[in-house]
Write an enzyme that holds these catalytic residues in place. Structure first.
Site, PDB file in Angstrom:
ATOM      1  N   GLU A  85      13.409  -6.589 -18.354  1.00 19.55           N
ATOM      2  CA  GLU A  85      12.941  -7.910 -17.881  1.00 19.55           C
ATOM      3  C   GLU A  85      11.617  -8.264 -18.558  1.00 19.55           C
ATOM      4  OE1 GLU A  85      13.250  -8.546 -13.622  1.00 19.55           O
ATOM      5  OE2 GLU A  85      11.728 -10.114 -13.750  1.00 19.55           O
ATOM      6  N   LYS A 280      12.079  -6.310  -4.467  1.00 12.48           N
ATOM      7  CA  LYS A 280      12.667  -6.243  -5.816  1.00 12.48           C
ATOM      8  C   LYS A 280      11.552  -6.262  -6.861  1.00 12.48           C
ATOM      9  CE  LYS A 280      14.560  -7.930  -9.739  1.00 12.48           C
ATOM     10  NZ  LYS A 280      13.840  -8.388 -10.936  1.00 12.48           N
ATOM     11  N   ASP A 296      15.631   9.919 -11.217  1.00 13.15           N
ATOM     12  CA  ASP A 296      16.901   9.349 -10.755  1.00 13.15           C
ATOM     13  C   ASP A 296      16.623   8.042 -10.008  1.00 13.15           C
ATOM     14  OD1 ASP A 296      19.198   8.735  -9.341  1.00 13.15           O
ATOM     15  OD2 ASP A 296      19.655  10.815  -8.842  1.00 13.15           O
ATOM     16  N   HIS A 393       6.793 -16.436 -16.388  1.00 15.32           N
ATOM     17  CA  HIS A 393       8.145 -15.984 -16.740  1.00 15.32           C
ATOM     18  C   HIS A 393       8.660 -16.677 -17.982  1.00 15.32           C
ATOM     19  CE1 HIS A 393      10.517 -13.969 -13.280  1.00 15.32           C
ATOM     20  NE2 HIS A 393       9.478 -13.276 -13.652  1.00 15.32           N
TER      21      HIS A 393
HETATM   22  C1  MEV Z   1      11.240 -11.085 -10.423  1.00 10.47           C
HETATM   23  O1  MEV Z   1      11.821 -10.048 -11.161  1.00 10.47           O
HETATM   24  C2  MEV Z   1      10.439 -10.542  -9.277  1.00 10.47           C
HETATM   25  C3  MEV Z   1       9.847 -11.575  -8.316  1.00 10.47           C
HETATM   26  O2  MEV Z   1      10.882 -12.442  -7.856  1.00 10.47           O
HETATM   27  C4  MEV Z   1       9.224 -10.817  -7.196  1.00 10.47           C
HETATM   28  C5  MEV Z   1       8.760 -11.665  -6.036  1.00 10.47           C
HETATM   29  O3  MEV Z   1       9.311 -12.748  -5.800  1.00 10.47           O
HETATM   30  O4  MEV Z   1       7.848 -11.191  -5.329  1.00 10.47           O
HETATM   31  C6  MEV Z   1       8.842 -12.444  -9.032  1.00 10.47           C
END
Ligand code: MEV
Length: 439
Positions: A85, A280, A296, A393
């Site tokens: 990513e 995430k 792992d 991003h």
């Molecule tokens: C993207 O990989 C991760 C985010 O969505 C985490 C979040 O929203 O806190 C930017």
């Protein structure tokens, strides 16, 4: 029509590739070329990779990046991260640099206990089972002496074996719930071997136990396996600073930023839809260090998400507070990691990653991983509550779009300059690229 294949694993690598490309791809010659481009020219190194798994046809690359400037307990680390990513390494680096001038990350190991269970069915008097268990406990330990000698020498081994009555959840279901100290090894093989030995002793001794009826003597072991849920193998990482030192951006007041960060965490604590994405983002940091260091990631993911639900609802892994003018941000996270054994001794890039981290112990690696997860969450939340996530991003994504379009280095350079002052969207990049081509 594609027909099932017998003995695929017995074919040579070349034969496997022929079969798969001819049966499942449109242009077998082209697919073969793509697969082979990723083979390593060093045949010994390629063989090593071929033998990691079964039926290998090629290598699957991920970029290995570095997030420098992680000050953790006053020691400076450059953190290797394997991830696809685009914005993750940049975000971790930015957060690390931000906290570098504010005392860095402080981390503490809160526990290192690993878990494994023998799941079994016992049809009979649970009181008798308890007495039986107490009588064979020393045997369970001594029968596994051969397996535990070297771990014990290093200071680890079996910590505790408990009998757990689970019949309220499932008729006749009991467990040997066992805990272990595996030091610098993740310990999966050690734990599973011990558990399988416990199961043998348990069954054998039950058959000989005179207080048991014939039915009771026939303990049925369902399975013996470690648990990836390790709520007592926990590390805490935290950062803190005066609220007025939190801001680097003239568009928002420090106190407002601190409050918004706390609100963002609070929302993730109460709202599972948000908590999953919040976590995430943390896993972006955690998984990439886990992968780079040959650990792992499936085990870590499963254990962490179970921990995030430990109070009955899925919730945030991080926490934040403002008290007496101090902003504090922290994470408590279960991490059963290894820095010896498994891939750590085999994969040349894993060895390099561990060397870059100054050959950490498992405990030290837990602290580095937790700090990286926290940094990632801080970076994400700070963007989310200020500029929004897309600004950063899309800048990183620009290069991916340009690569997809087949832009040359010169074109990439020109368009990166153009998008320093223009909003990046997919269609804007395509238009700018086409305009450049037609100039
Ligand atoms: C993207 O990989 C991760 C985010 O969505 C985490 C979040 O929203 O806190 C930017």
């Amino acid at each position: 029509m594609i027909t099932p294949i017998q003995g695929f694993s017995k074919l040579t690598k070349e034969e496997k590739i022929n079969w798969i490309t001819e049966n499942y791809t449109k242009n077998s010659a082209h697919t073969k070329e793509v697969l082979k481009v990723y083979w390593n020219s060093d045949t010994k190194l390629q063989k090593l990779h071929d033998e990691f798994i079964e039926n290998t046809i090629s290598n699957y690359y991920l970029p290995l990046g570095i997030a420098p400037n992680f000050l953790i307990n006053n020691k400076l680390y450059a953190v290797p991260m394997a991830i696809e990513e685009s914005s993750v390494v940049a975000a971790a680096s930015k957060a690390a640099k931000f906290w570098l001038s504010r005392g860095g990350f402080k981390t503490t190991i809160l526990g290192t206990e690993k878990v494994g269970q023998v799941h079994f069915i016992f049809k009979g008097d649970s009181k008798k089972l308890e007495s039986f268990f107490n009588s064979i406990k020393p045997l369970l330990i001594s029968d596994s002496n051969e397996l535990t000698t070297s771990m014990k020498k290093r200071g680890g081994g079996i910590s505790k074996i408990e009998l757990r009555n689970k019949t309220a959840d499932l008729a006749n279901y009991y467990q040997l719930h066992c805990t272990f100290e595996t030091l610098d090894a993740m310990g999966a093989n050690f734990i599973n071997s011990c558990l399988e030995q416990f199961a043998i002793t348990l069954k054998r001794e039950a058959l000989l136990y005179s207080d048991f009826s014939n039915t009771e003597k026939n303990i049925e072991v369902v399975m013996s396996i470690l648990s990836n849920y390790v709520p007592n193998c926990i590390v805490r990482a935290e950062v803190s600073c005066k609220v007025e030192e939190l801001n680097e951006d003239a568009n928002i007041k420090s106190s407002q930023l601190a409050e918004k960060l706390v609100q963002a965490v609070t929302i993730a604590k109460v709202e599972p839809y948000r908590a999953v994405t919040h976590n995430k983002g943390i896993m972006n940091g955690i998984d990439s260090v886990i992968l780079a260091t040959g650990n792992d990631f499936r085990a870590i993911e499963a254990g962490i998400h179970a921990y995030a639900s430990r109070n009955g609802a899925y919730s945030s892994l991080t926490d934040a507070s403002i008290e007496n003018g101090i902003f504090r941000f922290w994470i408590d996270i279960p991490l059963a990691l290894g820095t010896v054994g498994g891939l750590t001794n085999l994969h040349p890039l894993v060895k390099v990653a561990l060397e870059i981290l100054q050959k950490p112990s498992a405990k030290e690696l837990m602290q580095i991983v937790a700090a990286t997860g926290l940094a990632q969450n801080f970076a994400a939340l700070r963007s989310l509550v200020t500029t929004g996530i897309q600004e950063g991003h899309m800048k990183m994504h620009l290069l991916n779009i340009l690569n997809q379009l087949g832009a040359t280095d010169k074109e990439k350079q020109l368009l990166t300059t153009h998008f320093k002052t223009n909003t990046v969207t997919h269609s804007a990049v395509v238009t700018a690229y086409n305009n450049l081509k037609n100039d």
